[in-house]
Motif scaffolding. Structure first.
Motif, mmCIF file in Angstrom:
data_model
loop_
_atom_site.group_PDB
_atom_site.id
_atom_site.type_symbol
_atom_site.label_atom_id
_atom_site.label_comp_id
_atom_site.label_asym_id
_atom_site.label_seq_id
_atom_site.Cartn_x
_atom_site.Cartn_y
_atom_site.Cartn_z
ATOM 1 N N LEU A 125 -2.387 2.701 9.078
ATOM 2 C CA LEU A 125 -3.826 2.907 8.884
ATOM 3 C C LEU A 125 -4.129 3.374 7.465
ATOM 4 N N ARG A 126 -3.280 4.263 6.950
ATOM 5 C CA ARG A 126 -3.471 4.764 5.594
ATOM 6 C C ARG A 126 -3.361 3.615 4.579
ATOM 7 N N ARG A 127 -2.368 2.743 4.760
ATOM 8 C CA ARG A 127 -2.223 1.588 3.855
ATOM 9 C C ARG A 127 -3.441 0.670 3.947
ATOM 10 N N GLU A 128 -3.927 0.434 5.158
ATOM 11 C CA GLU A 128 -5.122 -0.400 5.342
ATOM 12 C C GLU A 128 -6.316 0.182 4.599
ATOM 13 N N ARG A 129 -6.515 1.470 4.743
ATOM 14 C CA ARG A 129 -7.659 2.130 4.084
ATOM 15 C C ARG A 129 -7.527 2.075 2.568
ATOM 16 N N GLU A 130 -6.303 2.241 2.063
ATOM 17 C CA GLU A 130 -6.095 2.179 0.618
ATOM 18 C C GLU A 130 -6.429 0.792 0.080
ATOM 19 N N VAL A 131 -5.975 -0.238 0.766
ATOM 20 C CA VAL A 131 -6.251 -1.619 0.347
ATOM 21 C C VAL A 131 -7.746 -1.897 0.408
ATOM 22 N N GLU A 132 -8.386 -1.457 1.484
ATOM 23 C CA GLU A 132 -9.826 -1.664 1.636
ATOM 24 C C GLU A 132 -10.601 -0.960 0.526
ATOM 25 N N GLU A 156 -12.845 -2.865 -6.809
ATOM 26 C CA GLU A 156 -12.650 -4.031 -7.671
ATOM 27 C C GLU A 156 -13.841 -4.979 -7.607
ATOM 28 N N ASN A 157 -14.476 -5.035 -6.466
ATOM 29 C CA ASN A 157 -15.595 -5.952 -6.269
ATOM 30 C C ASN A 157 -16.927 -5.365 -6.708
ATOM 31 N N TRP A 215 -6.951 5.233 -8.485
ATOM 32 C CA TRP A 215 -5.783 4.615 -7.857
ATOM 33 C C TRP A 215 -4.516 4.855 -8.663
ATOM 34 N N GLU A 216 -4.631 5.009 -9.962
ATOM 35 C CA GLU A 216 -3.458 5.394 -10.752
ATOM 36 C C GLU A 216 -2.984 6.784 -10.336
ATOM 37 N N GLY A 217 -3.942 7.689 -10.130
ATOM 38 C CA GLY A 217 -3.601 9.031 -9.678
ATOM 39 C C GLY A 217 -3.022 9.042 -8.277
ATOM 40 N N VAL A 218 -3.601 8.251 -7.389
ATOM 41 C CA VAL A 218 -3.105 8.164 -6.019
ATOM 42 C C VAL A 218 -1.679 7.623 -6.005
ATOM 43 N N ALA A 219 -1.407 6.639 -6.848
ATOM 44 C CA ALA A 219 -0.058 6.040 -6.885
ATOM 45 C C ALA A 219 0.997 7.058 -7.296
ATOM 46 N N LYS A 220 0.606 8.082 -8.038
ATOM 47 C CA LYS A 220 1.565 9.104 -8.475
ATOM 48 C C LYS A 220 1.847 10.142 -7.382
ATOM 49 N N LEU A 221 1.001 10.204 -6.369
ATOM 50 C CA LEU A 221 1.171 11.194 -5.313
ATOM 51 C C LEU A 221 2.352 10.835 -4.407
#
Length: 142
Positions: A103-110, A116-117, A131-137
């Motif tokens: 679910l967390r991955r789904e929400r991140e992609v959404e 982006e849109n 998202w750069e900051g989130v990727a570092k977590l």
């Protein structure tokens, strides 16, 4: 006696010994919990690592299993195997972890797609930085 029968007898003996801990576990006796942790930590860890393939998460789920057993000590089963009950608790925690991660991955992609849109340049830039900051977590903090 075959090795399979000997192994079953060993598991049955272990299960019986663990069931003998029930009165102490219900009273929150530290020595009973010490025996429980000593006897089940390694088998529970191997099971969790097999289900999830991730050592650190498996360790966390084993700890969560013991916490769950402690918190529900008054409701521990009076019949059946305490060992089997502990494995069921761990299995449910592992399934919940898998579901929550998906679910967390789904929400991140959404959320990434929404940013982006966006027609707003500031929103896109802010989303990129976010998202750069989130990727570092660490995965568990996301």
């Amino acid at each position: 006696m075959t090795s399979w029968n000997m192994e079953m007898s060993k598991q049955e003996r272990e299960s019986g010994a663990l069931s003998a801990l029930l009165p102490g576990l219900r009273r929150a006796d530290p020595s009973a919990y010490s025996v429980l942790v000593r006897e089940l930590s390694e088998p529970l860890y191997r099971y969790a690592a097999g289900l999830l393939g991730q050592g650190a998460i498996a360790e966390d789920l084993v700890q969560a299993t013991f916490v769950r057993l402690y918190r529900s000590r008054k409701r521990l089963p009076t019949s059946g195997s305490l060992r089997a009950y502990a494995f069921r608790v761990l299995r449910h925690l592992a399934l919940n972890h898998r579901r929550d991660a998906a679910l967390r991955r789904e929400r991140e992609v959404e959320a990434a797609g929404m940013a982006e849109n966006s027609s707003n340049d500031n929103a896109r830039e802010l989303a990129r930085e976010l998202w750069e900051g989130v990727a570092k977590l660490d995965q568990q903090l996301r």
